[in-house]
Motif scaffolding. Sequence first.
Motif, PDB file in Angstrom:
ATOM      1  N   GLU A 199      51.613  53.672  42.966  1.00  0.00           N
ATOM      2  CA  GLU A 199      52.693  52.524  42.538  1.00  0.00           C
ATOM      3  C   GLU A 199      52.865  52.322  41.151  1.00  0.00           C
ATOM      4  OE1 GLU A 199      50.837  49.193  44.515  1.00  0.00           O
ATOM      5  OE2 GLU A 199      50.639  50.178  46.380  1.00  0.00           O
ATOM      6  N   THR A 217      47.014  52.454  39.387  1.00  0.00           N
ATOM      7  CA  THR A 217      48.236  51.657  39.552  1.00  0.00           C
ATOM      8  C   THR A 217      49.084  51.761  38.102  1.00  0.00           C
ATOM      9  OG1 THR A 217      47.651  50.411  41.277  1.00  0.00           O
ATOM     10  CG2 THR A 217      49.597  49.688  40.037  1.00  0.00           C
ATOM     11  N   TYR A 228      52.385  46.792  48.571  1.00  0.00           N
ATOM     12  CA  TYR A 228      53.666  47.169  47.845  1.00  0.00           C
ATOM     13  C   TYR A 228      55.096  46.534  48.304  1.00  0.00           C
ATOM     14  CZ  TYR A 228      56.902  50.225  45.043  1.00  0.00           C
ATOM     15  OH  TYR A 228      57.763  50.883  44.496  1.00  0.00           O
TER      16      TYR A 228
END
Lengths: 465, 485
Positions: A312, A278, A358
Amino acid sequence: MTQVSLFISNFKALLHKKIVKTIGYLALMVFVILFVANCLNYIYTDAEDSFNQWSRILWHNYYSYKDNIDCLYIGSSHIYEDIDPYILDELNGKNNFDFATPGQRLNASYYILKEIDKKHDLEHVYLELYYDLSTRRGDFSSRDSMIDNWRNIDEMKFSLNKLRYIFDVYEPEYYLDTFFPFIRYKSMLFDNEYVDRQVRIKRSEDYRKYRYRITDDAGNTIIEFTDKGYDYTTEKLTDGDLLYQYELKIKEQPITPDAEKYLRKILEYCRENNIAITLFSSPVYELHLLATDDYDAYIDKINSIAWEYDVEYYDFNICREEYMDIQSVDNFKDVQHLNTEGATVFTDVFWKVMSQPYEESSRYFYASYADKRQSMEPCIYGIYRTDPERTDRETDTAAYRVASNRPQDMEYRILLTPAGEDTEMYQDFSPNTYFSVPDSEHGICTIVAKVTGQSDKVQTLEINY
Amino acid sequence: MIFNSTQFIIFFPIVVLVYYTLPNKVRYIWLLAASYYFYMSWNPIYILLLFSCTVITYAAGLILEKLQNINSRKLCLAACLMINLCILGFFKYFNFAVININRILSAVHIGQVTWEHNIILPVGISFYTLQALGYLIDVYRGDIYAEKNFFRYALFISFFPQLVAGPIERSKNLLVQLYTAKKFDWENFRRGFVLMLWGFFLKVVIADRAAVIVNTVYGNPDEYKGFLVMAATFFFAIQIYCDFYGYSVIARGAAYFFGIKLTDNFNAPYFSQSVKEFWRRWHISLSGWFRDYLYIPLGGNRKGALRRRINLLIVFTVSGLWHGASMAFVVWGFLNGAYQIAGEFIRELRSTLYTYKDSFGARLTKRLATFVLVCIAWVFFRAGQLSSAVDMFRSMVQFDLISMFNGAIYGLGVSKEYLNVLLTAIFVLGYIDFQKYKGTDAVSAVLKQKWYLRIVIETGLLFTILLFGCYGVEYDTSEFIYFQF
């Protein structure tokens, strides 16, 4: 026939003896060279530098870490200042480890990640992206980048990965300095006081036991390097420090080719090795962002790369205030980094965001930095030095600009008090945000700001320049 | 790629390693490829010049050997010499020629020549051209057979250790060695390693440090006078010696790794007792080349005293011009020739000065006098321009006693500590050179020592270079001075 075989066996014995002697001689020579080089390294490498101490202690702690690292937090200094792994241990019940050295760029992060992945079964990597290191300081062949990489190279154990790291990052003219660290300190060769100080520090118990702790007069800890890569610090940013020395122009190139190359390499490495990754950016003090021409360009660029790799990206600089109200000088150590108080707040929010899907976590954020500015109350955060083009070198003046989130909605009174002189008013309330002073002049700059048309509410900052 | 660069430190072991892993028959091809790569690291396009020079002289050598008619042989040699000298002349002297033609034209108020003159001198062209021409003349004279193997001949011209700054090798020495299959010999490695260390010491510890003082003073001639200018000139004498000698020693050391022995280009020149002796000990391969291929063909000393002196002046003036396209180099060369002629005229007077001709005092006086004369000539060499040299002499004769004692010398860019290191290193060099003058080779002496002493000496030298040398990212890697020639 017997004579021939005797001759051959004698010759072989002679050859054997010569080869053994030669190899022995070479081995001894290498040993002597390494021994002398290590002695010189001990005498000359700079242990006073807290950055060097940090790297030394971090790598030592990493190598002595017995448990598996489940979650790795890697990136720039924002990692060790902003993310508290001890809080995360409690929040997620996993082994969390921060790994970052001062000025650590993405090329270093790539090789460190590979180094850690060799020994640990990494579950998740959280890669911190500090935009200054990918823009203004994003030329990975610069001298600064070389120096910052040495901090890792010097402490990393010998391995093929380390050799690849060296040969990838360094140009040949840096090899000698890389393999023989004492060469970097040649300017100190005859400085006996420097040598005395180095030897004294290196003989101290704290140094030998990899401890670094600074206390105030009352014995309270101000700075302490902890064993999971976290820097405990109670230092606080003051109003007087609210001067940022650069105007960051990133609109044209939100990330340098060097930085993009290694960001992609990290993402590809994680994909190939099935490691979840991430991307995120830690919050900086608003002044830093206001000194940047178009921070949204950076967000957009990273988002586009993240989408490409289906990972993400969270930028906590655009986190909504209702979820994380962190823009107070009390939460920051300096304009770039949080202190422990801020890190405690941030780590908690960080994990809340990371632990949610998310779609859920996106509600924590504005769509863009421009949106965030529009939603904020008009406010000033300090001053920043504008780029060299704005500085009139012929008359040796330094130009500054007031950092306001809504510059067009405010008016500013600027008062200058050069050291040892009386206060002079540079301008009374006016929409102009620029001012200049002689480059060599130092003093206090008082900014009084009010929202245009509202005279009852003013904000005042006294900043050292 | 220069010897004191990290690129070379990586390049060289690779070349050596591959050299000894290949079969004997193809090793010279590998060395040729490495040499061309080495040369191309400066400017790839100039490899064409090196290649042209090689092809022309190779072909001319074969033709010369075939031709029987003396006139045809002379014509062939002259044509080949002309072609090569024209190429050298174009790259080296075109700018110089245009500038001087324009000076003459402007003096007589005629319009100027407007040719563009921004030609960059290909590195090493003066060295390999002379080496190739030396080979050709040797073939013409019948001293050697023409080389039939083009690749071997190409390696003779381009052998990378000596390609860009000599020594200018003779075919009788280098080409012959390229025939012999070289086996791995640990002794050669040891000797080569010590020689290279010594060469690096000369270059980065002495020459490049002395260069800081020299550049400070010669770069600002108006700011310094008297003692400081003299000191800078002394350091330049040391700098140019250690720079060029250092290169030659590294070249010899590198060649030893391939089992090849190159000419020793210097033999303690600053211990010479006359300028004539100095030139027998300084840049020996060039002096030898000019002696054999210019001085002797001009008549040498076979045609009377006057002709001999004229020949000497011609040779030294040409030698000066070979060094650089500037009147200052011409004057430098001429001056060195003139010293020797003047020396002959006052030989008797000089001999009356010494009661005991071979006493320590007499030898010391002669050495000092020779050194001073050589230093005076070096002023022209370093200044580069006649007018600058005159300015330096003017500054030098201005009396300035205070600067000898007030520590002004530490303000020339080298700290007190580093100046002490420099002077100590010069002293060590002086001692080793003096032993060499007496016939003792320091490298051989080191190699004869017990193993533990050798380790101490070799690692000591290595760390002296690492600690006290001028190199690395904080310094501009200094090129060797003779590369510009």
